[in-house]
Design a protein around this motif. Structure first.
Motif, PDB file in Angstrom:
ATOM      1  N   LYS A 124       0.832  -1.200   0.000  1.00  0.00           N
ATOM      2  CA  LYS A 124       0.000   0.000   0.000  1.00  0.00           C
ATOM      3  C   LYS A 124       0.874   1.260   0.000  1.00  0.00           C
ATOM      4  CE  LYS A 124      -4.120  -2.002   0.450  1.00  0.00           C
ATOM      5  NZ  LYS A 124      -5.243  -1.781  -0.477  1.00  0.00           N
ATOM      6  N   ASP A 125       0.202   2.406  -0.032  1.00  0.00           N
ATOM      7  CA  ASP A 125       0.897   3.688  -0.133  1.00  0.00           C
ATOM      8  C   ASP A 125       1.851   3.967   1.023  1.00  0.00           C
ATOM      9  OD1 ASP A 125      -0.822   3.888  -2.260  1.00  0.00           O
ATOM     10  OD2 ASP A 125      -1.485   5.916  -1.801  1.00  0.00           O
ATOM     11  N   ASP A 126       1.629   3.337   2.169  1.00  0.00           N
ATOM     12  CA  ASP A 126       2.476   3.653   3.322  1.00  0.00           C
ATOM     13  C   ASP A 126       3.939   3.271   3.118  1.00  0.00           C
ATOM     14  OD1 ASP A 126       1.933   0.948   3.417  1.00  0.00           O
ATOM     15  OD2 ASP A 126       1.525   0.894   5.575  1.00  0.00           O
ATOM     16  N   ILE A 127       4.239   2.489   2.086  1.00  0.00           N
ATOM     17  CA  ILE A 127       5.645   2.179   1.813  1.00  0.00           C
ATOM     18  C   ILE A 127       6.396   3.444   1.409  1.00  0.00           C
ATOM     19  CG2 ILE A 127       5.342   1.583  -0.622  1.00  0.00           C
ATOM     20  CD1 ILE A 127       7.554  -0.529  -0.227  1.00  0.00           C
ATOM     21  N   LEU A 128       5.702   4.416   0.835  1.00  0.00           N
ATOM     22  CA  LEU A 128       6.356   5.668   0.450  1.00  0.00           C
ATOM     23  C   LEU A 128       6.888   6.395   1.679  1.00  0.00           C
ATOM     24  CD1 LEU A 128       3.720   6.803  -2.181  1.00  0.00           C
ATOM     25  CD2 LEU A 128       6.047   6.013  -2.668  1.00  0.00           C
ATOM     26  N   ASP A 155       0.166   2.275 -10.554  1.00  0.00           N
ATOM     27  CA  ASP A 155       0.340   3.677 -10.184  1.00  0.00           C
ATOM     28  C   ASP A 155       1.229   3.802  -8.946  1.00  0.00           C
ATOM     29  OD1 ASP A 155      -0.455   6.609 -10.277  1.00  0.00           O
ATOM     30  OD2 ASP A 155      -1.234   6.063  -8.309  1.00  0.00           O
ATOM     31  N   LEU A 156       1.031   2.901  -7.983  1.00  0.00           N
ATOM     32  CA  LEU A 156       1.866   2.929  -6.781  1.00  0.00           C
ATOM     33  C   LEU A 156       3.320   2.640  -7.138  1.00  0.00           C
ATOM     34  CD1 LEU A 156       2.392   3.026  -3.756  1.00  0.00           C
ATOM     35  CD2 LEU A 156       1.636   0.642  -3.599  1.00  0.00           C
ATOM     36  N   LEU A 157       3.553   1.676  -8.017  1.00  0.00           N
ATOM     37  CA  LEU A 157       4.919   1.347  -8.408  1.00  0.00           C
ATOM     38  C   LEU A 157       5.595   2.548  -9.061  1.00  0.00           C
ATOM     39  CD1 LEU A 157       7.168  -0.701  -8.564  1.00  0.00           C
ATOM     40  CD2 LEU A 157       6.139  -1.626 -10.644  1.00  0.00           C
ATOM     41  N   ASP A 158       4.874   3.270  -9.895  1.00  0.00           N
ATOM     42  CA  ASP A 158       5.434   4.474 -10.518  1.00  0.00           C
ATOM     43  C   ASP A 158       5.840   5.494  -9.460  1.00  0.00           C
ATOM     44  OD1 ASP A 158       5.157   3.539 -13.115  1.00  0.00           O
ATOM     45  OD2 ASP A 158       3.198   4.481 -13.419  1.00  0.00           O
ATOM     46  N   ARG A 159       5.010   5.655  -8.442  1.00  0.00           N
ATOM     47  CA  ARG A 159       5.322   6.624  -7.386  1.00  0.00           C
ATOM     48  C   ARG A 159       6.508   6.172  -6.532  1.00  0.00           C
ATOM     49  NH1 ARG A 159       0.536   7.245  -3.997  1.00  0.00           N
ATOM     50  NH2 ARG A 159      -0.457   5.521  -5.102  1.00  0.00           N
ATOM     51  N   ILE A 160       6.610   4.866  -6.339  1.00  0.00           N
ATOM     52  CA  ILE A 160       7.765   4.330  -5.604  1.00  0.00           C
ATOM     53  C   ILE A 160       9.049   4.616  -6.366  1.00  0.00           C
ATOM     54  CG2 ILE A 160       8.915   2.207  -4.869  1.00  0.00           C
ATOM     55  CD1 ILE A 160       6.117   1.059  -4.257  1.00  0.00           C
ATOM     56  N   ARG A 183      -0.715 -10.755 -16.635  1.00  0.00           N
ATOM     57  CA  ARG A 183      -0.769  -9.291 -16.701  1.00  0.00           C
ATOM     58  C   ARG A 183       0.608  -8.679 -16.947  1.00  0.00           C
ATOM     59  NH1 ARG A 183      -4.100  -6.975 -11.746  1.00  0.00           N
ATOM     60  NH2 ARG A 183      -3.861  -5.093 -13.021  1.00  0.00           N
ATOM     61  N   VAL A 184       1.490  -9.475 -17.554  1.00  0.00           N
ATOM     62  CA  VAL A 184       2.870  -9.020 -17.737  1.00  0.00           C
ATOM     63  C   VAL A 184       2.952  -7.808 -18.661  1.00  0.00           C
ATOM     64  CG1 VAL A 184       3.305 -10.673 -19.595  1.00  0.00           C
ATOM     65  CG2 VAL A 184       5.211  -9.774 -18.265  1.00  0.00           C
ATOM     66  N   LYS A 185       2.203  -7.788 -19.747  1.00  0.00           N
ATOM     67  CA  LYS A 185       2.268  -6.657 -20.682  1.00  0.00           C
ATOM     68  C   LYS A 185       1.808  -5.369 -20.028  1.00  0.00           C
ATOM     69  CE  LYS A 185       1.604  -9.530 -24.801  1.00  0.00           C
ATOM     70  NZ  LYS A 185       0.714  -9.838 -25.966  1.00  0.00           N
ATOM     71  N   GLU A 186       0.854  -5.492 -19.134  1.00  0.00           N
ATOM     72  CA  GLU A 186       0.289  -4.333 -18.464  1.00  0.00           C
ATOM     73  C   GLU A 186       1.195  -3.788 -17.369  1.00  0.00           C
ATOM     74  OE1 GLU A 186      -3.368  -3.625 -15.277  1.00  0.00           O
ATOM     75  OE2 GLU A 186      -3.274  -5.461 -16.471  1.00  0.00           O
ATOM     76  N   LEU A 187       1.872  -4.679 -16.636  1.00  0.00           N
ATOM     77  CA  LEU A 187       2.550  -4.263 -15.407  1.00  0.00           C
ATOM     78  C   LEU A 187       4.071  -4.312 -15.427  1.00  0.00           C
ATOM     79  CD1 LEU A 187       0.168  -5.929 -12.784  1.00  0.00           C
ATOM     80  CD2 LEU A 187       0.273  -3.515 -13.438  1.00  0.00           C
ATOM     81  N   THR A 188       4.679  -4.941 -16.428  1.00  0.00           N
ATOM     82  CA  THR A 188       6.132  -5.023 -16.411  1.00  0.00           C
ATOM     83  C   THR A 188       6.773  -3.636 -16.531  1.00  0.00           C
ATOM     84  OG1 THR A 188       8.083  -6.012 -17.431  1.00  0.00           O
ATOM     85  CG2 THR A 188       6.309  -5.366 -18.909  1.00  0.00           C
ATOM     86  N   MET A 189       7.923  -3.497 -15.894  1.00  0.00           N
ATOM     87  CA  MET A 189       8.680  -2.255 -16.001  1.00  0.00           C
ATOM     88  C   MET A 189       9.700  -2.321 -17.133  1.00  0.00           C
ATOM     89  SD  MET A 189       7.353  -0.184 -13.949  1.00  0.00           S
ATOM     90  CE  MET A 189       8.526   1.107 -14.349  1.00  0.00           C
ATOM     91  N   ILE A 190       9.871  -3.486 -17.734  1.00  0.00           N
ATOM     92  CA  ILE A 190      10.805  -3.609 -18.855  1.00  0.00           C
ATOM     93  C   ILE A 190      10.290  -2.767 -20.026  1.00  0.00           C
ATOM     94  CG2 ILE A 190      11.799  -5.181 -20.565  1.00  0.00           C
ATOM     95  CD1 ILE A 190      11.698  -7.378 -18.453  1.00  0.00           C
TER      96      ILE A 190
END
Length: 343
Positions: A124-128, A155-160, A183-190
């Protein structure tokens, strides 16, 4: 510490390791048989064929790739290269990161960001706030997380990543199980990394293509300097002829991954329902494994006496006795496991 110990236990059904339940593709088994003819030769030091083919599939420059004898070897090399003074890990989370840090950077101070059971152990967001407070040199994220299988919100990963770039934190995103979520195409950072960032994405043919005994992983780095630095901490000829040939064959069997993800989703739903009907607390998962809690702290031994091996998760930081993980296996194996849970 890990599942898969079939060598010291009498096991008929291994639910403790999370490899693709559909088994190794035919193309890969055939490539391994063919590789026997090259077993008397040194493997390609630069993994040129594999590197070129994988770079095409991922649509990235080959200079950003680093290959390892499984992702675990790359994790160790990262820790050697970065020499972190501090690192943040998610708990519960994969223990291999701690193993690498303790060996390669024993001076490293560990910070844990604890996930909450009432939130299905979802990040969750509290990791930020945790990142801002500790300002770690390294941050390890597993997407989906292990042992609970939850994906990180995009969206959270982008903010991290934005926060870590601001603080100068190197981020390791372990995507070894992501291809099997569908969901690899949607979520991968590569393909989304900028060369100014300090991000490493980990993948493993090992899990995706059910070739744990062959051992092949890779990292995609955000810039060439990072890839070169990590590579200098890996032994020469670390990727065997068998692993290189199998890796190329895997890239010709990518439809198999999509089929596997669909199969896993269906069987995961069935097994989750069965666990809950049997009275266990089964946590929501997006991966090819399920974390659950039982009041029976002897469940591991009881199932092992029947030749069924599951993962006892009491040694994960943040968990205790009574937490277990099971992999999604074949339909027949999953049905057998469900029958034993009902006993």
């Amino acid at each position: 510490m890990h599942g898969g110990d079939i060598y010291r236990n009498k096991v008929k059904y291994d639910f403790s390791v999370n490899v693709n339940p559909l088994g190794m593709p035919k193309e890969v088994t055939e490539s391994l048989a063919e590789a026997i003819t090259m077993a008397d030769k040194y493997p390609d030091l630069h993994c040129e064929e594999l590197s070129c083919e994988l770079a095409k599939v991922l649509d990235i420059p080959g200079q950003l790739l680093v290959f390892g004898n499984g992702a675990s070897e790359i994790i160790m090399a990262i820790c050697h290269y970065c020499e972190p003074e501090s690192a943040m890990l998610v708990a519960p989370g994969f223990s291999g990161y701690v193993n690498a840090l303790s060996g390669a950077a024993p001076q490293c101070k560990l910070f844990y960001h604890y996930l909450k059971e009432e939130e299905d152990f979802e990040l969750k967001d509290d990791i930020l706030d945790s990142i801002e407070k500790t300002k770690p040199d390294l941050l390890f994220l597993t997407n989906p997380n292990n042992p609970n299988g939850r994906l990180i919100d995009g969206d959270l990963l982008d903010r991290i990543l934005s926060k870590c770039h601001e603080l100068g934190t190197t981020v390791i995103i372990d995507e070894c199980f992501l291809p099997l979520t569908g969901r690899v195409k949607e979520l991968t950072m590569i393909g989304r990394l900028t060369k100014e960032s300090s991000v490493i994405v980990l993948r493993a043919f090992t899990k995706t293509f059910a070739m744990a005994g062959v051992r092949l992983g890779y990292a995609v780095c955000s810039n060439e300097a990072l890839a070169k630095g990590i590579g200098q901490h890996l032994p020469e000829w670390n990727i065997s002829v068998f692993a290189q040939k199998a890796g190329v064959a895997c890239l010709n069997a990518l439809d198999y991954v999509e089929t596997s993800a669909e199969y896993i989703a269906k069987e995961r739903q069935k097994l989750t329902v069965a666990l809950r009907n049997a009275g266990f607390k089964a946590f929501s998962s997006d991966a090819n494994y399920i974390l659950f809690r039982s009041e029976d702290i002897d469940l591991f031994d009881k199932l092992l006496s029947k030749g069924i091996l599951i993962r006892d998760c009491h040694d994960y930081v943040g968990l205790s006795k009574g937490y277990y993980r099971v992999a999604i296996r074949s339909t027949d194996e999953n049905d057998l496991l469900m029958r034993n849970f009902m006993c």
